[in-house]
Every structure is written in C-alpha cells, then in structure tokens.
Design a protein around this motif. Structure first.
Motif, PDB file in Angstrom:
ATOM      1  N   PHE A   5       0.822  -1.206   0.000  1.00 32.36           N
ATOM      2  CA  PHE A   5       0.000   0.000   0.000  1.00 32.36           C
ATOM      3  C   PHE A   5       0.860   1.262   0.000  1.00 32.36           C
ATOM      4  N   SER A   6       1.983   1.218   0.720  1.00 31.89           N
ATOM      5  CA  SER A   6       2.829   2.410   0.847  1.00 31.89           C
ATOM      6  C   SER A   6       3.539   2.766  -0.451  1.00 31.89           C
ATOM      7  N   MET A   7       3.584   1.843  -1.379  1.00 34.11           N
ATOM      8  CA  MET A   7       4.286   2.132  -2.640  1.00 34.11           C
ATOM      9  C   MET A   7       3.642   3.292  -3.384  1.00 34.11           C
ATOM     10  N   ASN A   8       2.373   3.549  -3.101  1.00 35.60           N
ATOM     11  CA  ASN A   8       1.719   4.711  -3.710  1.00 35.60           C
ATOM     12  C   ASN A   8       2.339   6.021  -3.252  1.00 35.60           C
ATOM     13  N   GLN A   9       3.082   5.979  -2.150  1.00 26.20           N
ATOM     14  CA  GLN A   9       3.706   7.196  -1.625  1.00 26.20           C
ATOM     15  C   GLN A   9       5.055   7.496  -2.279  1.00 26.20           C
ATOM     16  N   ILE A  10       5.474   6.673  -3.238  1.00 23.18           N
ATOM     17  CA  ILE A  10       6.777   6.918  -3.859  1.00 23.18           C
ATOM     18  C   ILE A  10       6.806   8.288  -4.539  1.00 23.18           C
ATOM     19  N   GLY A  11       5.633   8.752  -5.012  1.00 19.78           N
ATOM     20  CA  GLY A  11       5.573  10.073  -5.618  1.00 19.78           C
ATOM     21  C   GLY A  11       5.831  11.196  -4.639  1.00 19.78           C
ATOM     22  N   VAL A  12       5.660  10.923  -3.350  1.00 16.53           N
ATOM     23  CA  VAL A  12       5.930  11.942  -2.333  1.00 16.53           C
ATOM     24  C   VAL A  12       7.407  12.324  -2.351  1.00 16.53           C
ATOM     25  N   LEU A  13       8.268  11.372  -2.718  1.00 15.25           N
ATOM     26  CA  LEU A  13       9.698  11.685  -2.777  1.00 15.25           C
ATOM     27  C   LEU A  13       9.984  12.742  -3.842  1.00 15.25           C
ATOM     28  N   GLU A  14       9.311  12.624  -4.979  1.00 12.43           N
ATOM     29  CA  GLU A  14       9.500  13.618  -6.036  1.00 12.43           C
ATOM     30  C   GLU A  14       8.997  14.987  -5.584  1.00 12.43           C
ATOM     31  N   GLN A  15       7.834  15.010  -4.936  1.00 10.71           N
ATOM     32  CA  GLN A  15       7.313  16.277  -4.441  1.00 10.71           C
ATOM     33  C   GLN A  15       8.235  16.869  -3.377  1.00 10.71           C
ATOM     34  N   ALA A  16       8.787  16.006  -2.522  1.00 13.88           N
ATOM     35  CA  ALA A  16       9.710  16.485  -1.491  1.00 13.88           C
ATOM     36  C   ALA A  16      10.974  17.054  -2.118  1.00 13.88           C
ATOM     37  N   SER A  17      11.417  16.466  -3.225  1.00 14.00           N
ATOM     38  CA  SER A  17      12.596  16.993  -3.921  1.00 14.00           C
ATOM     39  C   SER A  17      12.326  18.388  -4.458  1.00 14.00           C
ATOM     40  N   VAL A  18      11.132  18.593  -4.999  1.00 14.24           N
ATOM     41  CA  VAL A  18      10.753  19.919  -5.493  1.00 14.24           C
ATOM     42  C   VAL A  18      10.718  20.918  -4.335  1.00 14.24           C
ATOM     43  N   THR A  19      10.139  20.491  -3.211  1.00 10.03           N
ATOM     44  CA  THR A  19      10.072  21.366  -2.033  1.00 10.03           C
ATOM     45  C   THR A  19      11.467  21.743  -1.562  1.00 10.03           C
ATOM     46  N   GLN A  20      12.383  20.784  -1.560  1.00 11.91           N
ATOM     47  CA  GLN A  20      13.760  21.071  -1.137  1.00 11.91           C
ATOM     48  C   GLN A  20      14.406  22.132  -2.029  1.00 11.91           C
ATOM     49  N   LYS A  21      14.207  22.007  -3.332  1.00 14.27           N
ATOM     50  CA  LYS A  21      14.790  22.990  -4.253  1.00 14.27           C
ATOM     51  C   LYS A  21      14.209  24.374  -4.007  1.00 14.27           C
ATOM     52  N   GLN A  22      12.907  24.430  -3.743  1.00 19.50           N
ATOM     53  CA  GLN A  22      12.269  25.711  -3.468  1.00 19.50           C
ATOM     54  C   GLN A  22      12.819  26.338  -2.185  1.00 19.50           C
ATOM     55  N   LEU A  23      12.976  25.512  -1.161  1.00 18.69           N
ATOM     56  CA  LEU A  23      13.459  26.020   0.120  1.00 18.69           C
ATOM     57  C   LEU A  23      14.899  26.507   0.027  1.00 18.69           C
ATOM     58  N   ARG A  24      15.722  25.780  -0.736  1.00 22.32           N
ATOM     59  CA  ARG A  24      17.139  26.152  -0.835  1.00 22.32           C
ATOM     60  C   ARG A  24      17.373  27.354  -1.741  1.00 22.32           C
ATOM     61  N   SER A  25      16.449  27.585  -2.654  1.00 23.68           N
ATOM     62  CA  SER A  25      16.615  28.725  -3.553  1.00 23.68           C
ATOM     63  C   SER A  25      15.903  29.977  -3.058  1.00 23.68           C
ATOM     64  N   ALA A  26      15.080  29.823  -2.017  1.00 22.76           N
ATOM     65  CA  ALA A  26      14.344  30.979  -1.497  1.00 22.76           C
ATOM     66  C   ALA A  26      15.306  31.950  -0.821  1.00 22.76           C
TER      67      ALA A  26
END
Length: 271
Positions: free
Chosen positions: A217-238
């Motif tokens: 069931f948790s495999m559906n959360q693999i996309g959360v890693l991609e979203q978290a990567s985007v969030t990290q880039k936003q936070l580091r570039s802010a």
C-alpha cells in the motif's frame, strides 16, 4: 558512523543533556528502520521498502532514493513529513551491548552537541546516583523500540523465507537521464497472491501479512519523494527572510497539499 558512549554515574554525574530541536542529524539518512507498531502512521506518510544487510532483509521507510540524502529534512532542520519515525525520536540516545555482556546499556552520542554542563538542560542522574526520571523515560522508550524491532524482524524473516521479497525497479533522474536505483526491495505481490493455503496460514501466524500489505500500500507514496525533492529545491533557492521578526515557518508537505497524520512533538513516548 555514530559513536555511542555508555552513560554511567562516574562519567555523567556532572554533565547534563538537552533535547534536540533540529533533525539535521538525520539529513544524511535516505532510509530509516521501520517498526510494525508504527505502520498505520508510516503508510500514509512515506514509502516503505526493504534493504538487505548481509543475509537478512530489513523493513525501512524511504526518505530518498539517493544515498546520503533525506528529502524530509528542511535546510533549517525541520521535519517535513507528517510523521516522525520512532528511531529518530530516540536521538541522541541508543542501546548497546558491551563486548561479552548480555545486558544492553543506555548510551549517548557524544558528538551530537546535546551534552551540556551541569546547571543547563536536564540531569542524567539524581543526587543519590539514580537515573533521573527523563532518563528512565528514555530507557523505557528504547526498550519498547528494541522489543518492536525484534518483532518486526521476525515478520520480515517470514516474508523472506516465503520468497516474497524481490528487487524494486526504481529510477531517479540526474541531468535529464534516468538512473536505475539498486538495493531497494519490495513484496512480490504476484507470488503472494498465489501462495497455497499452508504457506498463507504460516504467514498469518507469524503476523507477516500486515507487513506485506503495508509495504504494498505504501508504494503509492513513492511520488511523495518527487514532491519532497521539489520542495527542497524551493526552500534552498528561497531568499533569506529580511528579519527574524518576519520569518515564516518552513512549510511541511502537509502545508502544500499532502494530508498526513501529524507528529509535531519531540518527546520520548510511544505513539
């Protein structure tokens, strides 16, 4: 590698400790050991998988697909997912067995920066040499974690014995190229669905079936890693805030639209 030091009255009676206020210590962990007792909170928050250590597999929560990175630790040290795995909440403490010993002893990571002089923080020991209540709480928490770790490993071993763990085909993008990720495993759903009655009942008796389905069931959360990567880039570039008076808190994934169970407090209790 973390170096743990045994907490003894002789070595720590005149020293205190303080609780962590940052998850920077976990910023290099791309997976975190998971426990069966926290599956209901992990499944909505993080993808689960298995990693192999020597001849055994271990159940883990994935926080990145690349080593030495954790997409859920913000640049300012905040935890971005909706649940904090139990193994992180014990920082900077751990249990270890001295060489030749049978009993595990409470230890602390002296490099954590959380050991302070007497008079600050919290005491390790009372005046009579007995552990302080907060240290007793830590010991109880870690004892429960160790109990649940052994229980978790028993269920994973049952899945392994049934040949239900297989490589998980995952890829990450690097410079526009797709790179195959190795070393992460998943439950073989096809084999699980074709088990005969004897094998199925054996897994049920070993309490391994909930672990198998939780991982699937948790495999559906693999996309959360991609979203978290985007969030990290936003936070580091802010740009940095103009003044601490106007500083905005770091957004969690929940803030940007992912609804997870909340785990905001830093304490040594079992949830």
């Amino acid at each position: 590698m973390t170096q743990l030091t045994a907490i003894t009255p002789d070595a720590f009676a005149q020293r205190n400790w303080q609780r962590y206020n940052s998850y920077a210590f976990a910023a290099h962990l791309h997976f975190i050991p998971a426990l069966v007792t926290e599956l209901s909170k992990l499944v909505p928050a993080l993808p689960l998988g298995f990693i192999q250590h020597e001849a055994q597999f271990q159940l883990v929560a994935l926080t990145a697909l690349q080593p030495d990175s954790n997409l859920f630790v913000a640049p300012d040290g905040r935890w971005l997912a909706g649940y904090v795995p139990a193994l992180l909440r014990s920082h900077p403490f751990g249990l270890a067995r001295p060489e030749g010993g049978t009993e595990a002893v409470l230890c602390i990571d002296e490099a954590s920066g959380l050991i302070v002089a007497a008079g600050a923080g919290e005491a390790f020991f009372e005046e009579d040499g007995q552990p302080a209540q907060s240290i007793k709480d830590v010991m109880n928490f870690l004892a429960r974690v160790e109990h649940d770790r052994l229980l978790t490993q028993k269920t994973v071993d049952a899945l392994q014995s049934a040949n239900l763990i297989q490589p998980w085909a995952l890829t990450v993008k690097h410079n526009e190229a797709a790179i195959q990720v190795s070393g992460i495993y998943r439950v073989d759903e096809a084999t699980l669905n074709t088990l005969d009655e004897t094998a199925w009942l054996a897994l049920r008796r070993s309490a391994a079936l909930p672990v198998a389905y939780a991982q699937l069931f948790s495999m559906n959360q693999i996309g959360v890693l991609e979203q978290a990567s985007v969030t990290q880039k936003q936070l580091r570039s802010a740009p940095p805030p103009p003044s601490p008076l106007f500083r905005q808190p770091t957004p969690t994934l929940k803030d940007i639209g992912f609804s997870f169970s909340a785990e905001e407090t830093l304490r040594f209790d079992w949830e």
